[in-house]
Design a protein around this motif. Structure first.
Motif, PDB file in Angstrom:
ATOM      1  N   ILE A 181       0.843  -1.201   0.000  1.00 27.24           N
ATOM      2  CA  ILE A 181       0.000   0.000   0.000  1.00 27.24           C
ATOM      3  C   ILE A 181       0.878   1.252   0.000  1.00 27.24           C
ATOM      4  O   ILE A 181       0.569   2.246  -0.654  1.00 27.24           O
ATOM      5  N   ALA A 205       0.707   6.410   4.847  1.00 28.41           N
ATOM      6  CA  ALA A 205       0.262   5.101   4.367  1.00 28.41           C
ATOM      7  C   ALA A 205       1.275   4.020   4.695  1.00 28.41           C
ATOM      8  O   ALA A 205       1.018   2.843   4.471  1.00 28.41           O
ATOM      9  N   ARG A 245      -9.158   5.864   7.342  1.00 26.67           N
ATOM     10  CA  ARG A 245      -9.000   5.476   5.931  1.00 26.67           C
ATOM     11  C   ARG A 245      -7.666   4.749   5.732  1.00 26.67           C
ATOM     12  O   ARG A 245      -7.593   3.716   5.093  1.00 26.67           O
ATOM     13  N   ARG A 246      -6.631   5.305   6.339  1.00 25.00           N
ATOM     14  CA  ARG A 246      -5.309   4.686   6.184  1.00 25.00           C
ATOM     15  C   ARG A 246      -5.271   3.282   6.802  1.00 25.00           C
ATOM     16  O   ARG A 246      -4.653   2.376   6.257  1.00 25.00           O
ATOM     17  N   GLN A 279      -6.659   0.905   4.557  1.00 23.16           N
ATOM     18  CA  GLN A 279      -5.820   0.690   3.366  1.00 23.16           C
ATOM     19  C   GLN A 279      -4.637  -0.197   3.732  1.00 23.16           C
ATOM     20  O   GLN A 279      -3.502   0.266   3.897  1.00 23.16           O
ATOM     21  N   LEU A 303      -9.372  -4.974   1.579  1.00 18.97           N
ATOM     22  CA  LEU A 303      -9.017  -3.730   0.885  1.00 18.97           C
ATOM     23  C   LEU A 303      -9.958  -3.439  -0.280  1.00 18.97           C
ATOM     24  O   LEU A 303     -10.358  -2.296  -0.501  1.00 18.97           O
ATOM     25  N   ASP A 327     -11.217   0.206  -1.032  1.00 21.47           N
ATOM     26  CA  ASP A 327     -10.355   0.946  -1.952  1.00 21.47           C
ATOM     27  C   ASP A 327      -9.964   0.063  -3.146  1.00 21.47           C
ATOM     28  O   ASP A 327      -8.802  -0.321  -3.298  1.00 21.47           O
ATOM     29  N   ASN A 338      -6.786   1.091  -5.417  1.00 23.06           N
ATOM     30  CA  ASN A 338      -5.432   0.773  -4.954  1.00 23.06           C
ATOM     31  C   ASN A 338      -5.186  -0.731  -4.915  1.00 23.06           C
ATOM     32  O   ASN A 338      -4.062  -1.182  -5.128  1.00 23.06           O
TER      33      ASN A 338
END
Ligand SMILES: Cc1cc2nc3c(=O)[nH]c(=O)nc-3n(C[C@H](O)[C@H](O)[C@H](O)COP(=O)(O)OP(=O)(O)OC[C@H]3O[C@@H](n4cnc5c(N)ncnc54)[C@H](O)[C@@H]3O)c2cc1C
Lengths: 387, 482
Positions: free
Chosen positions: A31, A40, A67-68, A71, A325, A329, A332
């Protein structure tokens, strides 16, 4: 099979303080590779956790941090690299649990939990339809749940319900038939293994699923369980230990079981003139220590030229499909898969084999996008081709 | 920094730039957990903007803007240094260099590789290994350290004893000067590439490096257990003088070994003695020669034990994991000292005395990086959760440097926190020369200001020494149980 070292994990607060912020975890983090901001990186996330949970410098958990934390593919490459031997995969799970406890988890996780609560699987299909894929077998009834069978095949949600993954259980079942194994499945009594719940921070809910599956296995008097999904396998092998205490259950990934069948001469493989590379699924390789069984299978096929990718085994790059993930997202996740496909392409292989339906799905999409002449096969499909 | 300029950069760099307070906060510290109580009143470590240039033109463009408006620029790559080298002291632009990554070319005839600066050593090592090649040396932070980052620091580590510092292996560099001009430099150009080595990002941004490489060879590992520091030093020197120079020569003192034992990570479960890891690389013939050297050293000395080869191999495998000692912390403080090898026993003896008089454990280990010098790290566990105690404990770092200085040593690396000791690192004439270079290349002082050349007023050598000595005194009297 190589053994995974015992974890030294203490608590989130302590481990966050132990983190040296050296950044070893950054280089191979998928990531971080695709996002690039320090926030990140595993180091960044642990540092921020330290401020919140150890130093208690802030009361809130900012949205950007949530959010991180989502991810992350839970691939565990950070844990391999960690200079202070922090079991980072466990730390990420702890952090996601804190988010859930604070009611700040991503909406996608809440939806997932609700779906699982309603259907006992990750789709909206009724759990009774678990064996739909088996309609394509010569004798679908042969795999209906049966007590006392030598082996129970735990199929997993994706292979059970997603048509594009159905080839995996079909191939597995055909090989097991060919080897004249006495095997069964749990049918509609198979619930999700609990892995998506653990990954979303709902450890308590996950435990209910684990307990259900263990009770059913006990009731069926099963003493060998095989799983083709590495995440299901990981849950059975590691997270079910407590509930399984005192019950004799041998848990194997299908690659281990099939490698053994080949070794015992119960499956005869014919020549295949192919250049093949192997993608290590994170939950099977790095997080469970199974590297040799799939390689032994590939190398036992006459005519095959096996080539390793630049990053393999402990250092294998993730496919992007882990850690829920994709649900938060997908862009990504796809970018991570594309990075892996670059490595696959560099080997010159005509087939990339893996041992995880999720990895195969991610790699197939990325290969298709690039229009590359590379086939993606599950190891069971490869065996079937060589039968 | 004016909002219009921040906006201008944001507009131009889109996803490669951010002014989000959340994102910026990650760049306001390095490895050292220095409490806000200490840093906050003195410095503005939160950058106004973080930019990630993807090529030399973008680096140049950003530096031109910074030059035009006199905005401080702090370069950061692996971010694995500990002296606030990569932490802004006066806000401004944080230039995250990590998009400048990858191998540009390998020249097997010249035995060089040209790389972009943020390629990590582990990435380079993996890349070269696929071609049967290898770097001549690498830092013990190889999994994170970048080629440009190590060049911008002192560049000594594993392999230096045999192949010299990184600077000695760099044939040419591309650099963008503070006013934004890209230049290709060699030893013969004006300025010379040598100016930029160990400049810690204060003279410009290195955007490409051409570095010497070697053929990958076999390695052979030995681990000697010596009974005392004197004997360890003597064996070290015997090894150095041998006909075959080791690729790596690393030592661990007894206290460190015992600390590792407590954590269950001591090689071979050992708990006493002074370990000397000797690693050779080369042809079969060279490795045979090495074997003879080790045989001679160990045969003649009954008190030196040659440990099993598996233990020696394990020690080599764990070469990047020095930070594991932090598990005994949770925090780890320490001093890294460039020390004459001949004085290592006296240094370790004084460290032991300090450990007794302050009643705490000090762990020392290090790499021999030239025939005469080692980089010696002495660390101790601390607990950043107890802020005041922790700040007082920081004073002991200066005490360790004092011991090093007593024996001809100096701090390894400067940044901000070692700047008060710059007079110990460079002779006055050398310091004058360096300051002139800085003035000539960076008249406006935009590149990584506040680092290297002189300490900020509040940390001037006198204030610093007084404050640290006072805190150390408090520690000695009141902190014996900490
Ligand atoms: C466990 C551990 C072991 C270590 N072992 C060693 C060792 O063996 N030898 C050693 O010397 N150090 C060692 N270090 C310190 C550090 O890791 C190295 O100096 C490393 O090479 C720094 O590289 P980096 O990419 O992390 O640089 P950063 O920390 O990002 O930057 C270092 C300095 O260089 C500047 N800089 C970075 N890139 C550029 C560029 N392209 N152009 C201009 N300026 C730039 C920065 O502004 C900063 O001042 C170790 C650290 C740790 C944590």
């Amino acid at each position: 099979m190589s053994q995974k070292p015992e974890t030294l994990y203490t608590t989130l607060e302590k481990e966050a303080l132990i983190c040296a912020r050296c950044g070893y975890c950054r280089t191979d983090c998928p990531i971080y590779k695709v996002i690039g901001w320090e926030s990140a990186s595993p180091r960044g996330k642990v540092s921020f956790s330290r401020e919140i949970f150890a130093h208690k410098q802030r009361r809130d958990i900012p949205e950007e941090f949530v959010r991180r934390l989502a991810q992350c593919t839970l691939c565990g490459s950070c844990a391999v690299a960690c200079s202070t031997t922090i079991d980072l995969r466990r730390l990420w799970l702890d952090l996601r649990q804190r988010l859930a406890e604070a009611g700040q988890e991503p909406q996608a996780y809440v939806n997932l939990r609700d779906t699982l609560a309603a259907h006992k699987n990750i789709t909206n299909f009724s759990n009774d339809e678990r064996l739909e894929w088996a309609q394509d077998l010569d004798d679908p009834e042969s795999i209906e749940p049966r007590s006392g069978a030598d082996v129970c095949y735990f199929v997993g949600c994706v292979s059970s319900f997603f048509p594009q993954a159905a080839e995996v259980p079909l191939a597995t079942a055909q090989i097991l038939h060919e080897a004249e194994c006495d095997f069964t499945t749990m049918g509609g009594e198979e619930w999700c293994c609990g892995f998506p719940l653990l990954g979303a921070g709902y450890a308590d809910e996950a435990r209910k699923f684990i307990r259900h599956n263990v009770e059913k296995i006990k009731a069926m008097d099963i003493h060998t369980l095989i799983a083709s999904c590495p995440s299901c396998y990981h849950v059975w092998k590691h997270d079910s230990r407590e509930v399984l205490k005192g019950y004799d259950l041998k848990i194997q990934h299908t690659t281990e079981y099939l490698a053994q069948l080949i070794k015992e001469g119960k499956i005869q493989l014919n020549e295949l003139d192919e250049v093949i590379t192997y993608h290590d699924p994170c939950d099977l390789g790095r997080n469970s220590g199974i590297y040799e069984a799939p390689r032994a299978i590939i190398n036992s096929i006459p005519g095959v030229k096996f080539v390793e990718m630049a990053h393999n085994k402990d250092y294998a790059l993730c496919c992007g499909g882990g850690g829920n993930l994709q649900s938060v997202d997908p862009e990504n996740a796809a970018r991570i898969a594309a990075l892996r496909v670059e490595e696959i392409q560099a080997t010159g292989a005509s087939i990339v084999v893996s041992a995880c339906q999720q990895c195969e799905q991610m790699l197939t999409a990325a290969i298709r996008k690039e229009n590359l002449p590379i086939r993606v096969l599950d190891i069971s499909q490869l065996i079937l081709e060589a039968l | 920094m004016k909002t219009e300029i921040v906006k201008e950069i944001l507009d131009q760099y889109g996803e490669q730039a951010t002014d989000s307070p959340f994102e910026r906060s990650f760049y306001s510290r390095d490895l050292a957990p220095v409490p806000e109580l200490l840093v906050g009143p003195l410095f503005k470590t939160l950058p106004d903007i973080v930019v990630r240039p993807a090529n030399t033109e973008e680096v140049s463009d950003i530096l031109k803007t910074a030059w035009k408006y006199t905005i401080p620029v702090t370069p950061r790559a692996g971010g694995s240094t500990v002296y606030f080298n990569t932490v802004p002291l006066h806000k401004g632009i944080l230039m995250d260099l990590n998009l400048l990554k990858g191998v540009v070319a390998v020249d097997e005839a010249a035995m060089t590789v040209t790389v972009k600066p943020a390629t990590t050593w582990i990435e380079l090592e993996r890349y070269l290994s696929g071609k049967g090649l290898a770097p001549k040396s690498f830092p013990s932070s190889t999994p994170v350290a970048t080629i440009g980052g190590w060049f911008s620091m002192l560049g000594y580590g594993i392999g230096s004893l045999k192949y010299g510092s990184l600077l000695s292996q760099v044939r040419s560099i591309e650099v963008v000067t503070p006013e934004g001009k890209a230049r290709r430099l060699t030893r013969d150009t004006q300025p010379s590439l040598e100016w930029f080595a160990a400049a810690e990002g204060t003279l410009g941004i290195v955007t490409e490096l051409e570095v010497e490489i070697r053929h990958q060879t076999q390695l052979k590992h030995y681990l000697l257990q010596c009974s005392d520091p004197l004997e360890m030093r003597d064996k070290m020197q015997a090894v150095i003088k041998g006909a075959e120079v080791p690729f790596n020569l690393h030592f661990t003192d007894q206290e460190c070994l015992q600390g590792m034992k407590t954590l269950g990570i001591a090689p071979g479960g050992l708990d006493h003695g002074y370990l000397l890891a000797v690693d050779y690389e080369g042809s079969d013939q060279e490795l045979e020669q090495a074997e003879k050297i080790i045989q001679t050293i160990t045969e003649k000395n009954q008190s030196v034990r040659l440990l099993p080869v598996e233990t020696a191999e394990l020690e080599w495998e764990e070469k990047f994991k020095a930070m594991r000692l932090k598990r005994g912390g949770p925090s780890l403080l320490g001093a890294e000292i460039w020390l004459p090898i001949k004085n290592l026993p006296q240094y370790l003896a004084d460290v032991r005395k300090m450990s007794q008089s302050y009643n705490f454990k000090l762990f020392s280990y290090g790499h021999v990086v030239t025939p005469d010098y080692a980089t010696v790290m002495t660390t101790f566990n601390a607990d950043e959760m107890h802020t005041i105690r922790y700040i007082i404990n920081l004073s002991l770092v200066k005490k360790l440097h004092d011991i090093g200085y007593r024996y001809g040593g100096s701090p390894y690396g400067v940044g901000l926190w070692n700047a008060p000791m710059i007079g110990r690192i460079h002779q006055p004439s050398e310091l004058k020369r360096l300051k002139k270079i800085k003035r000539d290349l960076d008249g406006k002082g935009t590149m990584n200001p506040g680092k290297v050349y002189r300490a900020p007023f509040i940390l001037n050598p006198l204030n610093y020494a007084l404050a640290m000595d006072m805190l150390a005194g408090i520690r000695k009297v009141f902190g014996r149980g900490w």
